[in-house]
Design an enzyme around this catalytic site. Structure first.
Site: not given
Ligand code: AMP
Length: 305
Positions: A38-39, A44-45
């Site tokens: 989601m940007g 982590g991303h």
């Molecule tokens: P989001 O943008 O928050 O929807 O996350 C996109 C992807 O990145 C999802 O698969 C999340 O689980 C992964 N993600 C977000 N934060 C982390 C993190 N701290 N460690 C590992 N994966 C992450």
């Protein structure tokens, strides 16, 4: 960066063809890795993108803030949108293409009338606290997995992997069921949680924490690490101690703390209080800290495996 599904297909086809002899007899198959986000990208991303880069010839990152998975309109409105920085971070981490569609590209007829249900897996924990969240998440993931499918770009079977973080453990379990139950031709690749040095799980929402709240939020990972140490020492988990630790921090309002089966997400019935821990499990936590809802989790193993 591409904004439409048609542009994504063209870009993927060109990149796959440049990477190898697509569809030729005896040729090494070229592969594509998809990283849905989601940007507001952080390290982590970047870890997901780097893993996709290491395992595939072509890497596509999607950036789409999906209104359907927000149960709170205010949360949707304030969700950070940093597309230029995202494109730069994605490129540095190894993405070939960033697909950042507008809402009308993904939902041309408005809210879809047919939805994929996350079923009972979507009704507990996050689903109980955020009604409709997982069905909304599946509405977009079900489409993104189609849009990214390299076979749609090349018309020949092409290895296809999609990367999801274990940070969102319930989401990961539900997406794995989507792929299994609806026969998606993609391999889901889980990526371990990336944490800040002090233990806080990285999240796009952390930027809304005040300094005091951020400090207070550390109690969540501390509680999870306590369970991990006990599991590895094959001691009784006694999760009440984790709950008490979290309760000792007045800025943190606990939603749930549960020890569950990592795949089915059923709350484990074993007696955590007196029985030494054996096998594997997953500790899940969600809490509100200041104005921010945080989730975190920890895989538990008895150290024998
Ligand atoms: P989001 O943008 O928050 O929807 O996350 C996109 C992807 O990145 C999802 O698969 C999340 O689980 C992964 N993600 C977000 N934060 C982390 C993190 N701290 N460690 C590992 N994966 C992450």
């Amino acid at each position: 960066m591409v904004r439409t599904v048609a542009e994504l297909k063209t870009a993927s086809r060109k990149l796959l063809e440049a990477a190898g002899r697509v569809g030729e007899e005896g040729a090494e198959p070229v592969s594509l890795g998809l990283v849905p986000t989601m940007g507001a990208l952080h390290s982590g991303h970047a870890t997901l993108i780097r893993q996709a880069r290491a395992e595939n010839d072509v890497v596509v990152v999607t950036v789409f803030v999906n209104r359907l998975q927000f149960d709170d309109p205010a949360d949707y409105e304030r969700y950070p949108r940093t597309l230029d920085a995202d494109a730069a971070l994605a490129g540095e981490a190894g993405a070939d293409v960033v697909f950042a569609p507008e809402e009308h590209e993904v939902y041309p007829d408005g809210t879809p009338r047919v939805l994929v249900s996350a079923g009972d897996l979507g009704a507990r924990f996050e689903g109980r606290s955020r009604p409709g969240h997982f069905d909304g998440m599946l509405a977009v993931v079900a489409k993104l997995l189609h849009y990214g499918n390299p076979e749609a770009a090349t018309a020949v079977p092409t290895p296809y992997r999609a990367y999801f973080g274990q940070k969102d453990a319930q989401q990961l379990a539900i997406v794995q069921r989507l792929v299994k139950d609806l026969a998606y031709p993609v391999e889901i690749r889980p990526v371990p949680i990336v944490r800040a040095e002090d233990g806080l799980a990285l999240s796009s929402r952390n930027q809304f924490l005040t300094d005091e709240d951020r400090e207070a939020a550390l109690v969540l990972s501390r509680a999870l690490f306590l369970m991990k140490e006990r599991a590895e020492s094959r001691l009784p988990l006694q999760p009440d101690d984790a709950v008490a630790l979290i309760a000792s921090e007045p800025r943190v309002e606990l939603d749930y703390f549960e020890i569950v089966d990592p795949e089915t997400l059923q709350v484990l019935a074993f007696n955590c209080q007196d029985t030494p821990f054996t096998g594997t499990a997953l500790a899940l936590v969600a809490a509100r800290v200041g104005s921010v809802r945080l989730i975190d989790n920890m895989p538990l193993t008895d150290g024998v495996r």
